[in-house]
Design a protein around this motif. Structure first.
Motif, mmCIF file in Angstrom:
data_model
loop_
_atom_site.group_PDB
_atom_site.id
_atom_site.type_symbol
_atom_site.label_atom_id
_atom_site.label_comp_id
_atom_site.label_asym_id
_atom_site.label_seq_id
_atom_site.Cartn_x
_atom_site.Cartn_y
_atom_site.Cartn_z
ATOM 1 N N ASP A 172 10.003 -45.283 29.833
ATOM 2 C CA ASP A 172 11.132 -43.768 29.246
ATOM 3 C C ASP A 172 10.197 -43.613 27.964
ATOM 4 O O ASP A 172 10.158 -42.647 27.543
ATOM 5 C CB ASP A 172 12.262 -44.617 28.769
ATOM 6 C CG ASP A 172 13.284 -44.200 30.270
ATOM 7 O OD1 ASP A 172 13.076 -44.063 31.326
ATOM 8 O OD2 ASP A 172 14.073 -45.604 30.681
ATOM 9 N N ASP A 208 2.973 -37.003 35.257
ATOM 10 C CA ASP A 208 4.491 -36.479 34.869
ATOM 11 C C ASP A 208 5.207 -35.305 35.788
ATOM 12 O O ASP A 208 5.860 -34.932 35.365
ATOM 13 C CB ASP A 208 4.007 -35.785 34.206
ATOM 14 C CG ASP A 208 2.517 -34.933 34.732
ATOM 15 O OD1 ASP A 208 2.382 -35.242 36.309
ATOM 16 O OD2 ASP A 208 1.688 -33.528 34.240
ATOM 17 N N ALA A 253 1.330 -40.500 30.022
ATOM 18 C CA ALA A 253 1.920 -39.752 30.971
ATOM 19 C C ALA A 253 1.649 -38.760 31.821
ATOM 20 O O ALA A 253 2.477 -38.612 32.345
ATOM 21 C CB ALA A 253 2.932 -39.081 29.631
ATOM 22 N N ARG A 287 6.852 -41.923 28.706
ATOM 23 C CA ARG A 287 7.697 -40.080 29.301
ATOM 24 C C ARG A 287 8.253 -39.316 27.673
ATOM 25 O O ARG A 287 8.595 -38.637 28.139
ATOM 26 C CB ARG A 287 8.510 -40.535 30.242
ATOM 27 C CG ARG A 287 8.308 -41.012 31.158
ATOM 28 C CD ARG A 287 8.715 -41.397 32.598
ATOM 29 N NE ARG A 287 9.179 -39.989 33.603
ATOM 30 C CZ ARG A 287 11.269 -39.896 32.902
ATOM 31 N NH1 ARG A 287 11.499 -41.215 32.313
ATOM 32 N NH2 ARG A 287 12.073 -38.978 33.168
#
Length: 528
Positions: A137, A153, A149, A140
């Motif tokens: 988390d 994605d 990231a 991201r």
């Protein structure tokens, strides 16, 4: 993230950037060529327990957050202090690390990972699926500068239904997820503010001392969940320049010296010392261009520069023959089974370069700027000087400008800055195909190439196919298509694939070199 940039840019620098990692420049005393045998791993034989390995480099480690990695000099720490759910094996396949196993839905839109039991962070806190979720988390989170990231994605949601189960739900199918998540390292997110003080990892070594841009000292993690490390500890030392680093290696004060300039390995890899490099080098010598500013907003100017690049002479003179010219102008090693062998070769041709430059408005008397680093990367300057002499033959001036690293990088990084009329020397490293990042780095919707290239729909469609399709003819065709577009559009100039070169003392065992250049130390030890 498959790309680790040795220069700046792809973590994308691999990673999708790793900023600047300094290669050791030559000290003017050594010369080397491919007659010095290199290996992808250090010598065989029994390894004794104990001892402290000293690892030298000329670039410093500025911070320790493994998911906002700031420098290629930091990469060797990624497998010492931390683990991912999966890890790279020497054959470029994803293997279990903190995850024991995993399974996917038939459509590759959901992946379930089963985590190891009993794993703890260095501070004693249990590592669970909930902890893993926190790390994903955080990566991201758009407010966290985590280059990795871009490799995940497609992840829509991460859930932890119990302590040992982590579930990924994806927006689009991804058969490559186990490799895509390798560079997401597990750290204690709740105490991330203290990462420079304690490392916060689950890895085989723990942090004992960190002086930014100077030293990092590690000790064996006696509570490690995996195989007991052989060494008592490691010390990573930054040297002021290549001469100092090489002197330390010759005197025996350094056990391993990372990223040695090709023209310096001859005498250094002597007296039984080991020269280490990747079996399939996937680090590339590139010239980055701003495709949104004149003259390189014109594809003909980019193609002209590619034809003006005397790739073989550059690889011979600047890289001592360690590496391979890439006339196909794609960041794929010609030895890779997915390389498109039908690509038209952009062989050195000054007459064609002159014609294409003229059609793009770069006429006789024009001046271009070659942007490089002062006091480091001497091979870049050598390449610039060769280009300078060749462009002079067709009436174009090349102004070679060397700058401090911060000045050099700020001019073009990150993606979105304009740097018209400039040719930026750089390195970019990627995990080899079939890992998709070497190609997705250029994609319009998620790529991070500083070239600012607006990839055509044909290219983005090929990338989408590669990332959502398993092995087979459909994916193979997409690999070929993506390379054809890069060869046609030339968003950057790929001069050649270069080998990262490191030197180890004769008694060092257990090292191996990943294709994109990372030197793995987690199993290192001294010969018995």
């Amino acid at each position: 993230m498959g790309a680790r940039r040795r220069g700046l840019g792809a973590l994308s620098i691999a990673i999708a950037l790793i900023t600047v990692t300094a290669a050791c420049g030559g000290d003017g005393e050594d010369s080397a060529g491919p007659e010095v045998e290199a290996s992808a791993s250090s010598g065989d034989g029994p390894v004794k327990e104990g001892g402290t390995l000293v690892y030298g480099q000329t670039a410093g480690v500025s911070q320790l957050d493994p998911n906002t990695i700031a420098s290629g000099a930091q990469t060797q720490l990624q497998t010492l202090l931390w683990n991912g759910l999966t890890k790279w094996a020497p054959d470029n396949t994803a293997q279990p690390d903190l995850a024991e196993n995993w399974a996917n839905s038939p459509d590759f839109r959901q992946w379930t990972f089963t985590l190891r039991a009993g794993v703890k962070y260095h501070n004693g806190k249990p590592f669970t699926a909930a902890e893993a979720k926190k790390n994903f988390d955080r990566v991201r989170d758009p407010n966290v500068p985590a280059q990795v990231a871009t490799k995940i994605d497609m992840v829509r949601e991460v859930t932890a239904p119990d302590e040992r189960t982590l579930v990924f739900d994806l927006d689009t199918p991804n058969p490559q997820l186990p490799s895509s998540i390798i560079d997401v390292k597990m750290s204690d997110v709740d105490d991330i503010a203290s990462v420079d003080a304690n490392g916060n990892g689950t890895g085989p070594y723990r942090l004992t001392s960190f002086v930014p841009d100077q030293t990092v000292e590690l000790a064996r993690n006696d509570a490690y969940w995996g195989e007991r490390p052989k060494l008592d500890g490691l010390k990573i030392v930054r040297y002021a320049d290549a001469t100092a680093a090489q002197t330390a290696m010759r005197s025996g004060d350094v056990d391993v010296l990372w990223s040695v300039a090709p023209d310096s390995v001859g005498n250094l890899a002597a007296d039984g010392r080991q020269l280490l490099t990747a079996a399939e080098p996937a680090s590339y010598v590139v010239w980055e261009l701003d495709t949104t500013s004149a003259p390189f907003d014109n594809p003909k100017a980019r193609e002209a520069l590619s034809y003006a690049a005397n790739r073989q002479s550059i690889m011979d003179a600047a890289y001592a023959g360690y590496g391979q010219a890439t006339p196909g102008n794609v960041a794929v090693n010609p030895g890779n089974p997915h390389y498109n062998t039908t690509l038209p070769a952009q062989e050195y041709n000054l007459d064609k370069a002159k014609q294409l430059f003229a059609e793009a408005g770069v006429t006789e008397g024009s001046t271009l700027t070659f942007w490089t680093v002062a006091g480091n990367y001497p091979e870049w300057t050598t390449a610039g000087q060769i280009l300078q002499e060749d462009l002079k033959k067709i009436g174009i001036n090349l102004d070679i400008q060397g700058n401090e690293v911060s000045t050099w990088s700020t001019r073009f990084y990150p993606k979105g800055k304009q740097f018209g009329n400039m040719i930026v020397a750089n390195y970019v490293s990627f995990t080899p195909l079939p890992d998709s990042y070497a190609l997705s780095w250029f994609a319009a919707d998620k790529g991070t190439c500083e070239c600012n290239w607006a990839a055509p729909p044909e290219y983005d469609e090929a990338i989408a196919t590669i990332e959502s399709t398993g092995p087979g003819p459909v994916r193979d065709e997409a690999f070929a298509t993506a390379q054809e577009v890069l060869n046609r559009e030339n968003p950057i100039v790929v001069v050649g694939s270069a080998a990262f070169l490191s030197v180890a003392q004769p008694d060092i065992r257990g090292l191996w070199v990943q294709s994109e250049g990372t030197l793995h130390l987690e199993e290192a030890g001294f010969a018995a």
